[in-house]
Design a protein around this motif. Structure first.
Motif, PDB file in Angstrom:
ATOM      1  N   MET A 196     -52.238  57.226  32.574  1.00  0.00           N
ATOM      2  CA  MET A 196     -51.297  58.182  32.021  1.00  0.00           C
ATOM      3  C   MET A 196     -51.881  58.756  30.740  1.00  0.00           C
ATOM      4  SD  MET A 196     -47.358  57.489  30.777  1.00  0.00           S
ATOM      5  CE  MET A 196     -46.953  56.821  32.389  1.00  0.00           C
ATOM      6  N   SER A 197     -51.775  60.090  30.560  1.00  0.00           N
ATOM      7  CA  SER A 197     -52.280  60.716  29.355  1.00  0.00           C
ATOM      8  C   SER A 197     -51.133  61.065  28.434  1.00  0.00           C
ATOM      9  CB  SER A 197     -53.063  61.985  29.711  1.00  0.00           C
ATOM     10  OG  SER A 197     -52.215  62.886  30.383  1.00  0.00           O
ATOM     11  N   ALA A 198     -51.440  61.178  27.163  1.00  0.00           N
ATOM     12  CA  ALA A 198     -50.405  61.457  26.178  1.00  0.00           C
ATOM     13  C   ALA A 198     -50.034  62.933  26.191  1.00  0.00           C
ATOM     14  CB  ALA A 198     -50.904  61.063  24.792  1.00  0.00           C
ATOM     15  N   PRO A 199     -48.733  63.251  25.997  1.00  0.00           N
ATOM     16  CA  PRO A 199     -48.357  64.652  25.838  1.00  0.00           C
ATOM     17  C   PRO A 199     -49.074  65.241  24.628  1.00  0.00           C
ATOM     18  CG  PRO A 199     -46.421  63.239  26.133  1.00  0.00           C
ATOM     19  CD  PRO A 199     -47.593  62.338  25.938  1.00  0.00           C
ATOM     20  N   ASP A 200     -49.371  66.569  24.693  1.00  0.00           N
ATOM     21  CA  ASP A 200     -50.124  67.163  23.600  1.00  0.00           C
ATOM     22  C   ASP A 200     -49.317  68.201  22.830  1.00  0.00           C
ATOM     23  OD1 ASP A 200     -52.189  69.314  25.732  1.00  0.00           O
ATOM     24  OD2 ASP A 200     -50.019  69.092  25.498  1.00  0.00           O
ATOM     25  N   THR A 201     -47.999  68.289  23.080  1.00  0.00           N
ATOM     26  CA  THR A 201     -47.149  69.225  22.362  1.00  0.00           C
ATOM     27  C   THR A 201     -45.880  68.513  21.936  1.00  0.00           C
ATOM     28  OG1 THR A 201     -46.074  69.979  24.404  1.00  0.00           O
ATOM     29  CG2 THR A 201     -48.024  71.202  23.670  1.00  0.00           C
ATOM     30  N   GLY A 202     -45.158  69.141  20.987  1.00  0.00           N
ATOM     31  CA  GLY A 202     -43.872  68.604  20.571  1.00  0.00           C
ATOM     32  C   GLY A 202     -43.993  67.652  19.401  1.00  0.00           C
ATOM     33  N   PRO A 203     -42.854  67.276  18.807  1.00  0.00           N
ATOM     34  CA  PRO A 203     -42.867  66.447  17.591  1.00  0.00           C
ATOM     35  C   PRO A 203     -43.386  65.039  17.807  1.00  0.00           C
ATOM     36  CG  PRO A 203     -40.626  66.735  18.421  1.00  0.00           C
ATOM     37  CD  PRO A 203     -41.483  67.669  19.196  1.00  0.00           C
ATOM     38  N   LEU A 204     -43.385  64.556  19.060  1.00  0.00           N
ATOM     39  CA  LEU A 204     -43.880  63.204  19.320  1.00  0.00           C
ATOM     40  C   LEU A 204     -45.381  63.158  19.598  1.00  0.00           C
ATOM     41  CD1 LEU A 204     -41.061  61.745  21.622  1.00  0.00           C
ATOM     42  CD2 LEU A 204     -41.219  61.734  19.126  1.00  0.00           C
ATOM     43  N   ALA A 205     -46.011  64.327  19.698  1.00  0.00           N
ATOM     44  CA  ALA A 205     -47.415  64.379  20.116  1.00  0.00           C
ATOM     45  C   ALA A 205     -48.351  63.551  19.245  1.00  0.00           C
ATOM     46  CB  ALA A 205     -47.875  65.838  20.187  1.00  0.00           C
ATOM     47  N   PRO A 206     -48.279  63.627  17.903  1.00  0.00           N
ATOM     48  CA  PRO A 206     -49.224  62.836  17.101  1.00  0.00           C
ATOM     49  C   PRO A 206     -49.096  61.336  17.332  1.00  0.00           C
ATOM     50  CG  PRO A 206     -48.209  64.545  15.759  1.00  0.00           C
ATOM     51  CD  PRO A 206     -47.446  64.512  17.055  1.00  0.00           C
ATOM     52  N   VAL A 207     -47.855  60.866  17.510  1.00  0.00           N
ATOM     53  CA  VAL A 207     -47.636  59.434  17.737  1.00  0.00           C
ATOM     54  C   VAL A 207     -48.124  59.041  19.123  1.00  0.00           C
ATOM     55  CG1 VAL A 207     -45.833  57.696  18.042  1.00  0.00           C
ATOM     56  CG2 VAL A 207     -45.762  59.225  16.077  1.00  0.00           C
ATOM     57  N   HIS A 208     -47.778  59.837  20.139  1.00  0.00           N
ATOM     58  CA  HIS A 208     -48.267  59.558  21.491  1.00  0.00           C
ATOM     59  C   HIS A 208     -49.796  59.498  21.512  1.00  0.00           C
ATOM     60  CE1 HIS A 208     -44.773  59.463  24.058  1.00  0.00           C
ATOM     61  NE2 HIS A 208     -44.311  60.603  23.575  1.00  0.00           N
ATOM     62  N   THR A 209     -50.424  60.481  20.925  1.00  0.00           N
ATOM     63  CA  THR A 209     -51.884  60.561  20.954  1.00  0.00           C
ATOM     64  C   THR A 209     -52.515  59.350  20.277  1.00  0.00           C
ATOM     65  OG1 THR A 209     -51.812  62.971  20.972  1.00  0.00           O
ATOM     66  CG2 THR A 209     -53.870  61.934  20.261  1.00  0.00           C
ATOM     67  N   ALA A 210     -51.981  58.980  19.109  1.00  0.00           N
ATOM     68  CA  ALA A 210     -52.532  57.834  18.388  1.00  0.00           C
ATOM     69  C   ALA A 210     -52.389  56.550  19.200  1.00  0.00           C
ATOM     70  CB  ALA A 210     -51.842  57.691  17.035  1.00  0.00           C
ATOM     71  N   LEU A 211     -51.235  56.318  19.786  1.00  0.00           N
ATOM     72  CA  LEU A 211     -51.031  55.088  20.558  1.00  0.00           C
ATOM     73  C   LEU A 211     -51.965  55.032  21.763  1.00  0.00           C
ATOM     74  CD1 LEU A 211     -47.148  54.649  20.458  1.00  0.00           C
ATOM     75  CD2 LEU A 211     -48.859  53.210  19.346  1.00  0.00           C
ATOM     76  N   PHE A 212     -52.141  56.142  22.458  1.00  0.00           N
ATOM     77  CA  PHE A 212     -53.038  56.150  23.604  1.00  0.00           C
ATOM     78  C   PHE A 212     -54.499  55.959  23.197  1.00  0.00           C
ATOM     79  CE2 PHE A 212     -49.430  57.878  25.940  1.00  0.00           C
ATOM     80  CZ  PHE A 212     -49.574  57.270  27.175  1.00  0.00           C
ATOM     81  N   ARG A 213     -54.809  56.228  21.950  1.00  0.00           N
ATOM     82  CA  ARG A 213     -56.175  56.030  21.450  1.00  0.00           C
ATOM     83  C   ARG A 213     -56.371  54.666  20.805  1.00  0.00           C
ATOM     84  NH1 ARG A 213     -57.327  61.978  18.629  1.00  0.00           N
ATOM     85  NH2 ARG A 213     -57.541  63.152  20.590  1.00  0.00           N
ATOM     86  N   GLY A 214     -55.332  53.839  20.797  1.00  0.00           N
ATOM     87  CA  GLY A 214     -55.437  52.516  20.207  1.00  0.00           C
ATOM     88  C   GLY A 214     -55.275  52.499  18.703  1.00  0.00           C
ATOM     89  N   LEU A 215     -54.727  53.568  18.134  1.00  0.00           N
ATOM     90  CA  LEU A 215     -54.559  53.662  16.692  1.00  0.00           C
ATOM     91  C   LEU A 215     -53.138  53.273  16.280  1.00  0.00           C
ATOM     92  CD1 LEU A 215     -56.414  57.067  16.193  1.00  0.00           C
ATOM     93  CD2 LEU A 215     -57.346  54.746  16.009  1.00  0.00           C
ATOM     94  N   ALA A 216     -52.954  53.009  15.005  1.00  0.00           N
ATOM     95  CA  ALA A 216     -51.655  52.573  14.494  1.00  0.00           C
ATOM     96  C   ALA A 216     -50.752  53.764  14.193  1.00  0.00           C
ATOM     97  CB  ALA A 216     -51.847  51.740  13.229  1.00  0.00           C
ATOM     98  N   VAL A 217     -49.455  53.543  14.351  1.00  0.00           N
ATOM     99  CA  VAL A 217     -48.439  54.538  14.006  1.00  0.00           C
ATOM    100  C   VAL A 217     -47.304  53.818  13.274  1.00  0.00           C
ATOM    101  CG1 VAL A 217     -48.987  55.955  16.016  1.00  0.00           C
ATOM    102  CG2 VAL A 217     -47.170  54.253  16.182  1.00  0.00           C
ATOM    103  N   VAL A 218     -46.539  54.578  12.517  1.00  0.00           N
ATOM    104  CA  VAL A 218     -45.337  54.043  11.880  1.00  0.00           C
ATOM    105  C   VAL A 218     -44.126  54.594  12.619  1.00  0.00           C
ATOM    106  CG1 VAL A 218     -43.929  54.006   9.793  1.00  0.00           C
ATOM    107  CG2 VAL A 218     -46.408  53.741   9.623  1.00  0.00           C
ATOM    108  N   LEU A 219     -43.239  53.676  13.040  1.00  0.00           N
ATOM    109  CA  LEU A 219     -42.072  54.043  13.833  1.00  0.00           C
ATOM    110  C   LEU A 219     -40.792  53.630  13.115  1.00  0.00           C
ATOM    111  CD1 LEU A 219     -43.366  52.836  17.326  1.00  0.00           C
ATOM    112  CD2 LEU A 219     -43.430  55.165  16.378  1.00  0.00           C
TER     113      LEU A 219
END
Length: 232
Positions: A1-24
């Protein structure tokens, strides 16, 4: 599954799919958390040693079921653990079975035979969490600083390469908007140690036990609400 690339959630989706940390965000009275699919990413974001133990976020039912089977708890006590995680939204410190090999992804949350679990499953966060059955989590703070109660506080604390999700970007957040969160007192989760015999112990004070007069009063509340024989 690939991360969505548009919308307000895009940066968080992209980071998680890349194995990076996010603040939720979390609902009141909890503070924000930092999460990632790799425990090292959580620790790097917090500016602490990469191999430091972190909590496993048992938000996904399949993950939670596998973890509960690995715990050194009788069936009724395992049910108490599940309720503490999902209903009380506390962090649970639970013993692992010596006769059962736990899933390898549980190792980063394990220390000296005990595993640290966080199980909050806040509805508005499900679109972010559900694609990642295994997530590691910790309080959203840099070493030496208090956990961030709001997205604005988190942005001021974490470097720019750690995306911070504002609850206003999530549907159905209601009173948990950023402005309301700024006014409401928040704290990191309470941690409860659950022993094999069902005995509960307050391991770390936090948001949930704060309103109670002392640890005994809070633990009595938990025993009354979630002890053996209580209705689910």
């Amino acid at each position: 599954m690939s991360a969505p690339d548009t919308g307000p959630l895009a940066p968080v989706h992209t980071a998680l799919f890349r194995g990076l940390a996010v603040v939720l965000p979390n609902p009141a009275p909890l503070t924000c958390v930092v999460a990632a699919t790799a425990p090292e990413a959580v620790n790097r974001a917090k500016n602490r040693p990469a191999d430091q133990p972190v909590a496993l976020w048992t938000h996904h039912p399949r993950t939670a079921a596998r973890v509960l089977r690995a715990l050194d708890l009788a069936a009724d006590t395992a049910e108490i653990a599940r309720r503490l995680l999902t209903d009380e939204r506390v962090t649970v410190l639970a013993p692992l079975r010596a006769d059962h090999a736990p899933p390898p992804w549980l190792a980063p949350a394990t220390h000296e035979g005990w595993t640290l679990l966080f199980g909050a499953r806040w509805g508005p966060l499900r679109p972010v969490l559900d694609p990642h059955p295994v997530l590691y989590v910790s309080s959203a703070n840099r070493t030496g600083l208090p956990p961030a109660p709001t997205a604005a506080r988190a942005r001021a604390m974490f470097p720019d390469d750690v995306p911070v999700l504002d609850p206003a970007a999530l549907p159905g957040t209601g009173a948990d908007s950023t402005d309301t969160a700024d006014r409401a007192p928040r704290a990191a989760t309470t941690t409860v140690r659950l022993h094999p015999d069902g005995r509960m112990e307050l391991h770390r004070s936090g948001a949930q036990d704060g309103p109670y007069s002392d640890a005994d009063a809070y633990l009595e509340h938990l025993r009354t609400a979630h002890g053996p024989g209580t209705a689910p």
